[in-house]
Every structure is written in structure tokens, then in C-alpha cells.
Design a protein around this motif. Structure first.
Motif, short mmCIF file in Angstrom:
data_model
loop_
_atom_site.label_atom_id
_atom_site.label_comp_id
_atom_site.label_asym_id
_atom_site.label_seq_id
_atom_site.Cartn_x
_atom_site.Cartn_y
_atom_site.Cartn_z
N TYR A 1 21.71 14.32 17.32
CA TYR A 1 23.05 14.52 18.05
C TYR A 1 23.19 13.59 19.17
O TYR A 1 24.11 12.76 19.49
N ASP A 2 21.91 13.32 19.84
CA ASP A 2 21.90 12.17 20.88
C ASP A 2 22.22 10.88 20.36
O ASP A 2 23.11 10.14 20.96
N ALA A 3 21.58 10.48 19.15
CA ALA A 3 21.89 9.06 18.53
C ALA A 3 23.40 9.16 18.28
O ALA A 3 24.00 8.02 18.45
N MET A 4 23.85 10.14 17.55
CA MET A 4 25.31 10.08 17.31
C MET A 4 26.39 9.89 18.49
O MET A 4 27.21 9.09 18.43
N ARG A 5 26.04 10.70 19.45
CA ARG A 5 26.67 10.50 20.88
C ARG A 5 26.50 9.10 21.49
O ARG A 5 27.68 8.45 21.85
N ASN A 6 25.37 8.70 21.40
CA ASN A 6 25.18 7.30 22.06
C ASN A 6 25.80 6.34 21.34
O ASN A 6 26.20 5.26 21.69
N HIS A 7 25.99 6.37 20.06
CA HIS A 7 26.34 5.42 18.99
C HIS A 7 27.93 5.19 19.47
O HIS A 7 28.39 4.15 19.71
N ILE A 8 28.54 6.43 19.83
CA ILE A 8 29.97 6.65 20.31
C ILE A 8 30.24 5.53 21.56
O ILE A 8 30.92 4.51 21.60
N TYR A 9 29.33 5.84 22.43
CA TYR A 9 29.44 4.76 23.77
C TYR A 9 28.91 3.65 23.55
O TYR A 9 29.86 2.71 24.02
N ALA A 10 27.99 3.40 22.65
CA ALA A 10 27.46 1.99 22.48
C ALA A 10 28.77 1.06 21.80
O ALA A 10 28.91 -0.02 22.09
N ARG A 11 29.64 1.76 21.08
CA ARG A 11 30.72 1.05 20.40
C ARG A 11 31.78 0.48 21.62
O ARG A 11 32.68 -0.31 21.21
N TYR A 12 31.88 1.31 22.43
CA TYR A 12 32.69 0.96 23.69
C TYR A 12 31.90 0.03 24.76
O TYR A 12 32.72 -0.38 25.68
N GLY A 13 30.52 -0.41 24.55
CA GLY A 13 29.90 -1.26 25.35
C GLY A 13 29.23 -0.38 26.54
O GLY A 13 28.74 -1.12 27.65
N TYR A 14 28.80 0.61 26.50
CA TYR A 14 28.18 1.64 27.54
C TYR A 14 27.10 0.85 28.09
O TYR A 14 26.43 0.22 26.95
N ASP A 15 26.55 0.76 29.34
CA ASP A 15 25.50 0.05 29.76
C ASP A 15 24.64 1.28 29.62
O ASP A 15 24.39 1.91 30.87
N PHE A 16 23.59 1.26 28.94
CA PHE A 16 22.42 2.23 28.85
C PHE A 16 21.51 1.74 29.96
O PHE A 16 21.11 0.75 30.04
N ASN A 17 20.96 3.00 30.59
CA ASN A 17 19.69 2.62 31.40
C ASN A 17 18.62 3.18 30.93
O ASN A 17 17.72 2.81 31.58
N ASP A 18 18.57 3.93 29.91
CA ASP A 18 17.42 4.11 29.30
C ASP A 18 16.83 3.20 28.17
O ASP A 18 17.69 2.88 27.34
N PRO A 19 15.67 2.94 28.46
CA PRO A 19 15.30 1.62 27.71
C PRO A 19 15.17 2.04 26.09
O PRO A 19 15.46 1.27 25.15
N THR A 20 15.12 3.29 25.71
CA THR A 20 15.11 3.45 24.16
C THR A 20 16.44 3.04 23.60
O THR A 20 16.50 2.53 22.72
N TRP A 21 17.46 3.46 24.36
CA TRP A 21 19.01 3.26 23.83
C TRP A 21 19.17 1.63 24.05
O TRP A 21 20.01 1.24 23.29
N GLU A 22 18.71 1.21 25.32
CA GLU A 22 19.10 -0.34 25.35
C GLU A 22 18.48 -1.03 24.15
O GLU A 22 19.28 -1.72 23.61
N GLN A 23 17.08 -0.65 23.95
CA GLN A 23 16.63 -1.28 22.61
C GLN A 23 17.32 -1.24 21.36
O GLN A 23 17.39 -2.05 20.68
N GLU A 24 17.59 0.07 21.30
CA GLU A 24 18.28 0.52 19.79
C GLU A 24 19.54 -0.37 19.86
O GLU A 24 19.97 -0.73 18.51
N PHE A 25 20.41 -0.29 20.81
CA PHE A 25 21.68 -0.93 20.39
C PHE A 25 21.81 -2.64 20.69
O PHE A 25 22.74 -3.20 20.20
#
Length: 169
Positions: free
Chosen positions: A105-129
Motif C-alpha cells: 500500500y505504501d508503494a501504491m501511495r508513493n507511486h501517486i506522489y511520484a507521478r506529481y514529482g514529490y521530493d522523497f526524503n526516504d532513500p528507498t523511495w528516492e532510489q525506486e523512483f
């Protein structure tokens, strides 16, 4: 002498050619503070995307439609002439055909944010996107950019994870 008496009488009665005293001029109203500037419009992740492209990507689908609609009728929503055709995904349960970890569910939620260009602070999500060719990090990201469906889905996904709905861990 008579003239002097008439003048005295006119002055005493208040009849004079002199202008009547006026109230002091009101101070000008203070200038209204400028309204705060609305955030610049954000990216539209759905712009130029076909229904097929949206349906093939859960993040885009969650920006277009609400979670409950997709879960109840993914086939009717996405599988057809203008969507995904003859794809095995149309025969599976959406969003998962098996019991996933709750972090899905985190992955799906963060995918939404990533599509809008969210600036991730968590290295896991930074690397993922950062490895996705469509991801463009926006330092000026504003949550108001999210579509109504995306906003609703972000909350829905948080709640499903918290309540451990159809997930493990």
C-alpha cells in the motif's frame, strides 16, 4: 456705526462669507495586503495518456479513478476496446491477485506522489523512483496538485495499511 452694528450682528448669527469649518479629511484606507499567491499549477500526470496507458500503471489509475471503483470493477473500467485488451491482468483481482505485504500500500501511495514529482526524503523511495524515466523531482511539490481521486486514494491506502486489510505484516 450702523454698519459696524450690522456686521457684528451678522458675525454673531453665524452668517459669514467664510467657508464653514469642515471635519478633517479621513485618512486613506490602508492598502489591502496582497492575497497569497496560489501555488503554481503542478504537473498533470494524465496529460496525453491513453486509457490503456493509465490502466497499465496502478499509480496513474489511482490518479484517474478511486480505489473502490478499481477494486470492484477493474475489468469494466480498464479492460475493453480503448483500454487493456486480451491481457491476463483482466482476469486477476485488482490490485493484487495474492495477499501482499502491507508495504504494498505504501508503494501504491508513493507511486501517486511520484507521478506529481514529490521530493522523497526516504532513500528507498528516492532510489525506486529515480530509475523511472517519467519521474521528475519537484522541489516545489504541493499536495494541492493531486487530483480529487488521488487525494482520496492516498487516505484510503494509508487506512488499508493501518488496518491491515488484505495484506500481511
Amino acid at each position: 456705526m450702523a454698519l459696524l452694528a450690522v456686521l457684528s450682528l451678522l458675525l454673531a448669527c453665524g452668517e459669514s462669507d467664510a467657508p464653514a469649518p469642515t471635519a478633517p479629511a479621513a485618512a486613506p484606507a490602508p492598502a489591502a495586503a496582497p492575497a497569497p499567491a496560489a501555488p503554481a499549477p503542478g504537473p498533470d500526470p494524465l496529460a496525453g495518456k491513453s486509457k490503456r496507458e493509465i490502466c497499465e500503471d496502478n499509480g496513474l489509475a489511482l490518479i484517474q479513478w478511486d480505489f473502490d471503483t478499481l477494486q470492484a470493477d477493474f475489468r469494466g473500467t480498464c479492460c475493453g476496446a480503448d483500454g487493456i485488451q486480451d491481457d491476463p491482468i483482466c482476469e486477476l483481482d485488482w490490485p493484487f491477485s495474492d495477499v501482499p505485504p502491507c508495504s504494498a500500500y505504501d508503494a501504491m501511495r508513493n507511486h501517486i506522489y511520484a507521478r506529481y514529482g514529490y521530493d522523497f526524503n526516504d532513500p528507498t523511495w528516492e532510489q525506486e523512483f529515480e530509475k523511472r524515466d517519467w519521474y521528475v523531482q519537484r522541489k516545489d511539490f504541493d499536495p494541492s496538485w493531486l487530483s480529487p481521486a488521488a487525494k482520496k486514494n492516498v487516505e484510503k491506502l494509508k487506512q488499508r495499511k493501518k488496518d491491515k486489510v488484505a495484506c500481511e505484516g
